[in-house]
Write an enzyme that holds these catalytic residues in place. Structure first.
Site, short mmCIF file in Angstrom:
data_model
loop_
_atom_site.label_atom_id
_atom_site.label_comp_id
_atom_site.label_asym_id
_atom_site.label_seq_id
_atom_site.Cartn_x
_atom_site.Cartn_y
_atom_site.Cartn_z
N HIS A 504 0.87 10.70 -10.46
CA HIS A 504 1.56 9.77 -9.58
C HIS A 504 2.49 8.85 -10.40
CE1 HIS A 504 1.70 7.06 -5.95
NE2 HIS A 504 2.05 6.20 -6.89
N GLU A 505 1.94 8.21 -11.40
CA GLU A 505 2.75 7.27 -12.19
C GLU A 505 3.84 8.01 -12.96
OE1 GLU A 505 2.50 4.39 -11.32
OE2 GLU A 505 0.52 4.47 -10.39
N GLU A 534 8.03 5.68 -3.02
CA GLU A 534 6.84 6.47 -3.35
C GLU A 534 7.07 7.98 -3.20
OE1 GLU A 534 4.09 5.33 -4.75
OE2 GLU A 534 4.64 3.22 -4.60
N ILE A 637 -0.77 -7.65 4.79
CA ILE A 637 0.33 -8.10 5.65
C ILE A 637 0.40 -9.62 5.77
CG2 ILE A 637 0.29 -5.94 6.95
CD1 ILE A 637 -0.78 -7.59 9.37
N PHE A 638 -0.69 -10.33 5.46
CA PHE A 638 -0.64 -11.79 5.61
C PHE A 638 -0.51 -12.53 4.28
CE2 PHE A 638 -2.90 -10.62 9.64
CZ PHE A 638 -1.83 -10.94 10.47
N ALA A 639 -0.84 -11.85 3.18
CA ALA A 639 -0.71 -12.52 1.89
C ALA A 639 -0.01 -11.63 0.86
CB ALA A 639 -2.08 -12.95 1.36
N GLY A 640 0.35 -10.41 1.24
CA GLY A 640 1.03 -9.51 0.30
C GLY A 640 2.43 -9.21 0.79
N GLY A 641 3.02 -8.19 0.27
CA GLY A 641 4.42 -7.90 0.62
C GLY A 641 4.58 -6.90 1.75
ZN ZN Z 1 3.25 4.49 -6.58
#
Ligand code: ZN
Length: 718
Positions: A504-505, A534, A637-641
């Protein structure tokens, strides 16, 4: 440019890779302050000159960002991989100054007006589509940063921004505190029946730590707690709502009553008393709506989507609905199958919410009969890397060679590699920091930019000799994982999940490194929309479900045998186990997020929890409890992006699965077709970066718009 004094600070060194062997925490504050001073003067010069041209406005912006990144990006990288109290203190001391500077650039009215004039002017057409896209996005970001507002509206906008930041922090602190406040203390052997040894170790350690710290020893759930420290075999044990404790307990505890207690605590976290997040949710939603309206959007979801690949809320909802239709019946079947299995194994009555994880694990064990742990000997890191590099050579025509020792690194386990074209010309390089180091390294895995591809910045002093090529500065990536380190003289042996993470990375890394865009603001992963980024990373994961590829990255550490066919068959079959249920769960979260940031009117008749229950009617097969308050801990959704962006997970998964399907259609075992398709992927998705709209890039590779067919097929949902 640099004075004699600043030349002594290794963090201020320019034109070369960071001097990781010499940078110390005490270099951070002086380097950042001196860089910000220089950049502040530079910004003033740009604003005073008002040169309405690409070279007068956009190039200086690229330079400013890059010169800030060469100091602050390095500090951020070290915060992740070589953290310490001293580094954190230095970082915190100057962070606000960096944020203020970035805001000053983002809200510069002079630059904004200049870019607008450029857009309206005679030069616009001649700029070409990549430069136009960069300018359009700069203008959009500036608008979203409030640059177009005046007077009272500007004040209100800034006021809202500050309150939102504060509410987000309070929300996540409440979740943290509520998680800490709960503990299930167990002392009888019968309380821990079924738990795996690793969880017993963790639970015993947690109990002992609590006993040695009276302030943390408080336990609301189990007032009859014992008071003597012990060991993993005889207890006491403490189970918490932290994921590494909560998840395995729900999967393995045979005590249904305790599972219920833990489940109820989990879905009501941060929903009562001083830690109640419900009022914060209402306030956040109200302010986000007001913010969006100040920027002339109807609601927050439209503002969020204005900078994403998805064209609008309706398009996202229609994609989610397509996936919902495909997964709902499958999830219902998963449930009835599980019900039958559990009954046959002795469950009386119907499955409850706290039974699902437990019985799913039992059924998985019976059906697939392999454990993650048992695969480790087949995946030694050197074998996996050699296989991954061979795959990259076949598909994308690049040679990857080890170059350890040629540049400074931050830890002795860190590796350095060079990437070359088939004709031997240098193309890129990357660092790989593979192993977990809990004392100084953040958990999880990530790809980050060390240096980005750019012609403008190639004029800077030569970058480590062969990282400059034909007048272009070449890209360098950081790939960071957290897999098991080598033990007993054997190489690091990886689980399939760890191999998946590395692929993935590496996929993100490929997009950063194989870009052909020479404009620094659109090369690699720059200028790519959040819900499209992604694509290459999830694309790479698909290869692990191709038999000969998975076998090519495997070789038993003792016998040298590749992964047996029979094991591959089980791995492949397990891929679609409960895929309908898993998908439906993500859709439940995505729909709820969109509804709350879209149609929902905060302060109207319905509250957020009613919205959640209404969405649950269409997106769950076992309805949530009446007092379910999972929204109170939905930090994404309330404290992240992820506000009005949770859908991005599924959106990008559709793209990546469909991209992989192009290889399946060409024939995964037809070498010539594979090479041709691989080169096309390299020259579109990996090469074009953010220079074109992601839908155009996708179409250039696939010849058509994305379809959900491949994702549904891979998940066994067709
Ligand atoms: Zn990723």
């Amino acid at each position: 440019m640099g004075s004699a004094r600043s030349a002594e600070n290794p963090l201020e060194r320019e034109g070369q890779l960071p001097a990781f062997d010499r940078i110390r925490p005490e270099h951070v504050v002086p380097a950042v302050r001196s860089r910000l001073r220089e950049l502040g003067h530079e910004l003033e010069r740009v604003e005073a000159a008002v040169d309405v041209s690409w070279s007068g406005l956009v190039e200086p912006l690229e330079g400013l960002g890059d010169r800030l990144h060469s100091v602050w990006g390095t500090v951020g990288h070290l915060m992740g991989v070589k953290n310490s109290d001293a580094l954190r203190a230095a970082h915190d001391e100057v962070q606000a100054e960096v944020v203020s500077f970035s805001l000053r650039v983002a809200q510069s009215r002079v630059i904004y007006d200049g870019l607008r004039a450029l857009r309206e002017g005679a030069e616009w057409k001649a700029l070409g589509s990549a430069k136009q896209r960069i300018i359009e996005n700069l203008l959009r970001d500036a608008r979203h940063a409030g640059v177009g507002l005046d007077g009272a509206e500007r004040d209100r906008f800034n006021e809202i921004q500050h309150e939102l930041a504060e509410l987000g922090t309070r929300f996540s602190n409440h979740v943290l505190d509520a998680t800490k406040a709960f503990a299930l203390d167990l002392s009888q052997a019968g309380d821990v029946e079924g738990l795996p040894a690793s969880l017993l170790e963790l639970a015993s350690q947690t109990a002992n730590e609590a006993l040695s710290n009276p302030l943390e020893g408080r336990s609301e759930a189990s007032p009859d707690r014992v008071s003597e420290p012990g060991d993993a075999r005889s207890g006491p044990w403490r189970i918490t709502l932290d994921t590494p404790s909560f998840v395995p307990f729900m999967q393995h505890s045979t005590r249904r009553d305790l599972r219920e207690k833990l489940y109820r605590a989990h879905v009501t976290r941060a929903s009562t008393g001083e830690l109640d997040n419900a009022p914060i949710i209402e306030r956040l939603l109200l302010l986000r709506r007001e913010l969006a309206q100040l920027l002339e959007y109807d609601e927050f979801a439209s503002l969020s989507l204005a900078s994403k690949m998805a064209p609008d809320v309706a398009a996202v909802e229609s994609l989610l609905e397509e996936l919902r239709t495909a997964s709902f019946e499958a999830a219902r079947r998963d449930l009835s199958e599980l019900q039958e299995f559990a009954q046959a194994e002795g469950l009386a009555g119907s499955l409850a919410l706290w039974d699902i994880a437990f019985w799913s694990e039992r059924l998985r064990e019976e059906r697939f009969a392999y454990s993650e742990e048992s695969l480790r000997p087949y995946f030694p890191l050197p074998v996996v890397l050699a296989g991954l590099f061979a795959l990259s050579r076949r598909l994308f025509g690049v040679e990857i060679t080890a170059a350890d020792g040629e540049v400074p690194v931050w830890h002795e386990d860190v590796r350095f590699f060079r990437v070359k074209d088939e004709d031997g010309r240098p193309r890129a390089a990357f660092f790989l920091d593979p192993y977990s180091r809990p004392a100084e390294k953040r958990g999880g895995a990530w790809m980050d930019e060390c240096v980005g591809r750019s012609t403008l910045l190639a004029a800077e002093p030569v970058l480590n000799s062969d990282l400059n090529s034909d007048g272009v500065r070449l890209p360098v990536a950081y790939l960071v994982c957290n897999q098991a380190p080598p033990v007993d003289g054997k190489p690091s042996l990886m689980t399939l999940a760890e191999v998946t993470t590395l692929f993935h990375e590496f996929g993100h890394g490929l997009q950063h490194m194989l870009t052909r865009v020479d404009l620094g603001l659109a090369s690699g992963i720059r200028n790519i929309e959040w819900d499209a980024v992604e694509l290459p990373s999830q694309f790479m994961e698909n290869w692990l479900y191709h038999r000969s590829t998975l076998q090519s990255v495997s070789s038993h550490v003792d016998t040298g045998e590749p992964l047996p066919d029979s094991t591959f068959d089980k791995v492949e079959a397990a891929r679609s186990y409960r895929a309908g249920s898993d998908m439906l769960r993500q859709l439940y979260f995505s729909f709820t997020d969109l509804e709350l940031h879209g149609r929902y009117q905060p302060g109207g008749g319905e509250d957020a929890f009613r919205v959640q229950r209404r969405i649950a009617e269409r997106t769950t097969v076992l309805p949530p409890l009446d007092d379910d308050r999972f929204l109170c801990s939905f930090s994404h959704i309330f404290a992240g992006g992820y506000a009005a962006g949770y859908y991005s997970y599924k959106w990008a998964e559709v793209l990546s699965a469909d991209a992989f399907a192009a290889f399946e259609e060409a024939g995964l075992d037809d070498e010539a077709a594979l090479v041709e398709t691989g080169r096309r992927f390299r020259d579109t998705v990996l090469a074009l970066g953010g220079s074109q709209a992601p839908m155009e890039v996708f179409r250039a590779f696939r010849g058509r718009e994305p379809s959900t067919e491949a994702l549904l097929r891979h998940s066994g949902l067709l």
